[in-house]
Design a protein around this motif. Structure first.
Motif, mmCIF file in Angstrom:
data_model
loop_
_atom_site.group_PDB
_atom_site.id
_atom_site.type_symbol
_atom_site.label_atom_id
_atom_site.label_comp_id
_atom_site.label_asym_id
_atom_site.label_seq_id
_atom_site.Cartn_x
_atom_site.Cartn_y
_atom_site.Cartn_z
ATOM 1 N N TRP A 275 -44.221 -12.634 19.503
ATOM 2 C CA TRP A 275 -43.148 -11.669 19.266
ATOM 3 C C TRP A 275 -41.913 -12.007 20.093
ATOM 4 N N LEU A 276 -42.125 -12.462 21.320
ATOM 5 C CA LEU A 276 -41.009 -12.843 22.173
ATOM 6 C C LEU A 276 -40.286 -14.057 21.609
ATOM 7 N N LEU A 277 -41.024 -15.103 21.257
ATOM 8 C CA LEU A 277 -40.392 -16.301 20.717
ATOM 9 C C LEU A 277 -39.695 -16.026 19.392
ATOM 10 N N MET A 278 -40.268 -15.152 18.581
ATOM 11 C CA MET A 278 -39.631 -14.783 17.317
ATOM 12 C C MET A 278 -38.222 -14.267 17.552
ATOM 13 N N SER A 279 -38.042 -13.525 18.636
ATOM 14 C CA SER A 279 -36.731 -12.932 18.916
ATOM 15 C C SER A 279 -35.766 -13.914 19.564
ATOM 16 N N GLU A 280 -36.269 -15.088 20.002
ATOM 17 C CA GLU A 280 -35.429 -16.029 20.744
ATOM 18 C C GLU A 280 -34.957 -17.220 19.923
ATOM 19 N N ILE A 281 -35.745 -17.686 18.970
ATOM 20 C CA ILE A 281 -35.524 -19.032 18.420
ATOM 21 C C ILE A 281 -34.596 -19.081 17.217
ATOM 22 N N PHE A 282 -34.280 -17.946 16.593
ATOM 23 C CA PHE A 282 -33.482 -17.990 15.369
ATOM 24 C C PHE A 282 -31.999 -17.826 15.666
ATOM 25 N N PRO A 283 -31.133 -18.587 14.960
ATOM 26 C CA PRO A 283 -29.691 -18.381 15.082
ATOM 27 C C PRO A 283 -29.306 -16.974 14.630
ATOM 28 N N LEU A 284 -28.213 -16.495 15.158
ATOM 29 C CA LEU A 284 -27.822 -15.110 14.912
ATOM 30 C C LEU A 284 -27.624 -14.820 13.437
ATOM 31 N N HIS A 285 -27.042 -15.773 12.690
ATOM 32 C CA HIS A 285 -26.670 -15.473 11.310
ATOM 33 C C HIS A 285 -27.864 -15.424 10.356
ATOM 34 N N VAL A 286 -29.044 -15.884 10.800
ATOM 35 C CA VAL A 286 -30.238 -15.768 9.954
ATOM 36 C C VAL A 286 -31.328 -14.938 10.623
ATOM 37 N N LYS A 287 -31.021 -14.368 11.770
ATOM 38 C CA LYS A 287 -32.059 -13.703 12.563
ATOM 39 C C LYS A 287 -32.662 -12.521 11.825
ATOM 40 N N GLY A 288 -31.862 -11.744 11.142
ATOM 41 C CA GLY A 288 -32.386 -10.576 10.434
ATOM 42 C C GLY A 288 -33.413 -10.956 9.384
ATOM 43 N N MET A 289 -33.053 -11.889 8.515
ATOM 44 C CA MET A 289 -33.963 -12.340 7.472
ATOM 45 C C MET A 289 -35.177 -13.058 8.060
ATOM 46 N N ALA A 290 -34.931 -13.938 9.036
ATOM 47 C CA ALA A 290 -36.003 -14.762 9.579
ATOM 48 C C ALA A 290 -37.040 -13.923 10.321
ATOM 49 N N THR A 291 -36.605 -13.006 11.153
ATOM 50 C CA THR A 291 -37.560 -12.159 11.869
ATOM 51 C C THR A 291 -38.305 -11.253 10.899
ATOM 52 N N GLY A 292 -37.633 -10.823 9.843
ATOM 53 C CA GLY A 292 -38.311 -10.025 8.830
ATOM 54 C C GLY A 292 -39.437 -10.790 8.159
ATOM 55 N N VAL A 293 -39.193 -12.075 7.855
ATOM 56 C CA VAL A 293 -40.231 -12.914 7.248
ATOM 57 C C VAL A 293 -41.405 -13.092 8.216
ATOM 58 N N CYS A 294 -41.098 -13.289 9.503
ATOM 59 C CA CYS A 294 -42.159 -13.456 10.503
ATOM 60 C C CYS A 294 -43.013 -12.197 10.636
ATOM 61 N N VAL A 295 -42.366 -11.045 10.697
ATOM 62 C CA VAL A 295 -43.117 -9.788 10.812
ATOM 63 C C VAL A 295 -43.955 -9.560 9.561
ATOM 64 N N LEU A 296 -43.375 -9.822 8.392
ATOM 65 C CA LEU A 296 -44.132 -9.689 7.144
ATOM 66 C C LEU A 296 -45.346 -10.620 7.143
ATOM 67 N N THR A 297 -45.155 -11.849 7.614
ATOM 68 C CA THR A 297 -46.265 -12.798 7.692
ATOM 69 C C THR A 297 -47.365 -12.270 8.602
ATOM 70 N N ASN A 298 -46.969 -11.718 9.748
ATOM 71 C CA ASN A 298 -47.956 -11.208 10.701
ATOM 72 C C ASN A 298 -48.799 -10.094 10.105
ATOM 73 N N TRP A 299 -48.139 -9.101 9.505
ATOM 74 C CA TRP A 299 -48.879 -7.961 8.957
ATOM 75 C C TRP A 299 -49.672 -8.360 7.712
ATOM 76 N N LEU A 300 -49.136 -9.306 6.932
ATOM 77 C CA LEU A 300 -49.876 -9.787 5.764
ATOM 78 C C LEU A 300 -51.141 -10.530 6.189
ATOM 79 N N MET A 301 -51.035 -11.364 7.214
ATOM 80 C CA MET A 301 -52.207 -12.078 7.714
ATOM 81 C C MET A 301 -53.217 -11.108 8.322
ATOM 82 N N ALA A 302 -52.721 -10.082 9.022
ATOM 83 C CA ALA A 302 -53.628 -9.078 9.583
ATOM 84 C C ALA A 302 -54.403 -8.382 8.465
#
Length: 358
Positions: A275-302
């Motif tokens: 969760w920490l790295l997810m918030s650090e590694i994405f450029p600002l202009h794609v952060k909203g979409m990219a973090t959303g995909v990561c969170v969706l992946t996490n809950w889908l895998m769960a």
């Protein structure tokens, strides 16, 4: 009514799990970003522990009422917080960004230096995935979420209370509290050392601990099974209880140790750090979409792991299922050492420049 409440709660938790890490990463200094970012997971496990404790004395209706208190405080306090300076600069709102920086960091901290380039105004487009600065963080972020869920955390939590029962605990319901205490303690330790030890070291250490603990957990099931059988995992647990008491208790203590070691290892690294790295590694202009995909992946895998867990237990047997989780943990360690960059002490702009090769 109950289903509607659970639906709204799930929606709100999903939004919070996406926004909270990103907000913290954008307002924190690099020197304390690991500590503050890890506090998200620390507060999650603390809330789970408090829910376990409250559930021992309250009926579920009052427990639901009690659950309204933290969101109410969050709603009130967030009204006093500014938007992140990076977001405001990206929107060309310089004065508001300066006011936000002064509120967050103070005028004596050199806040007049813009901390981010305000040049990316376009939203996310699929064509951007051809750029290393976009696709590399995407691959890392999604992989971290996948490995987190494939580590076996849900399987271990599924068995925790049963294992404590087999170890002859007088009150097996205390298993949830014990697991919760271990989660809180080791997540707190991770938060305190995050900015000194670094993300990669803690992820690798966490993965190694989980390899041995899931391997030992599988060994417990293999030894307790005592021979070939076509029984289900539920029948298997019943058969363990029919063995001599001394044998059952001895093996069960192996399982108890494996559970506690796994929870501690997970809490130190693979619990908070994805969760920490997810918030650090994405450029600002794609952060909203990219973090959303990561969170969706996490809950889908769960969801998938939880749904297919019983089927895996039937096909691979209990020991095979946990040895499979051990193999995934080995893969997670190799992935960490080969692909995950260290972000300790770096600004978000330096992290972006690393992926872009600048």
């Amino acid at each position: 009514m109950l289903l509607g409440g659970r639906l709204l709660t799930g929606l709100a938790c999903g939004i919070a799990s996406l926004v909270a890490p990103v907000y913290i990463s954008e307002i924190a200094y690099p020197e304390v970003r690991g500590l503050l970012g890890s506090c998200v997971q620390l507060m999650v496990v603390t809330g789970i522990l408090l829910a376990y404790l409250a559930g021992r004395v309250l009926e579920w209706r009052w427990l639901a009422v009690l659950g309204c208190v933290p969101p109410a405080f969050m709603l009130l306090l967030m009204c006093c917080m500014p938007e992140t300076p990076r977001f405001l600069l990206a929107q060309h709102k310089l004065q508001e960004a300066l006011a936000a920086m002064q509120f967050l960091w103070g005028s004596e901290q050199g806040w007049e230096e813009p901390p981010v380039r305000a040049e990316h105004q376009q939203g996310f487009h699929l064509a951007q995935l051809k750029h290393p600065g976009i696709y590399k963080p995407f691959v890392i972020g999604i992989s971290l979420m996948v490995f987190q869920q494939l580590s076996g955390i849900n399987a271990v939590m599924f068995y925790a209370e049963t294992i404590f029962e087999e170890a002859k605990f007088k009150d097996s319901s205390l298993a949830s509290v014990i697991v919760g205490v271990i989660q809180v303690l080791f997540t707190a330790v991770a938060a305190l050392v995050m900015d000194r030890a670094g993300r990669r070291l803690l992820l690798a250490l966490s993965g190694v601990v989980m390899v041995f603990s899931t391997g030992a957990f599988g060994a417990y099931f293999k030894l307790a099974q005592g021979g070939p059988s076509n029984s289900s995992h539920v029948d298997h647990l019943a058969s363990v209880s029919m063995e001599p008491a001394s044998t059952t208790v001895g093996l069960s203590w192996l399982a108890v140790g494996s559970v506690c070691l796994f929870i501690a290892g997970f809490a130190v690294g693979w619990g908070p750090i994805p969760w920490l790295l997810m918030s650090e590694i994405f450029p600002l202009h794609v952060k909203g979409m990219a973090t959303g995909v990561c969170v969706l992946t996490n809950w889908l895998m769960a969801f998938l792991v939880t749904k297919e867990f019983s089927s895996l237990m039937e096909v691979l047997r209990p020991y095979g299922t946990f040895w499979l989780a051990s193999a995934f943990c080995i893969a997670s360690v190799l992935f960490t050492l080969s692909c995950v960059p260290e972000t300790k002490g770096k600004t978000l702009e330096q992290i972006t420049a690393h992926f872009e090769g600048r």
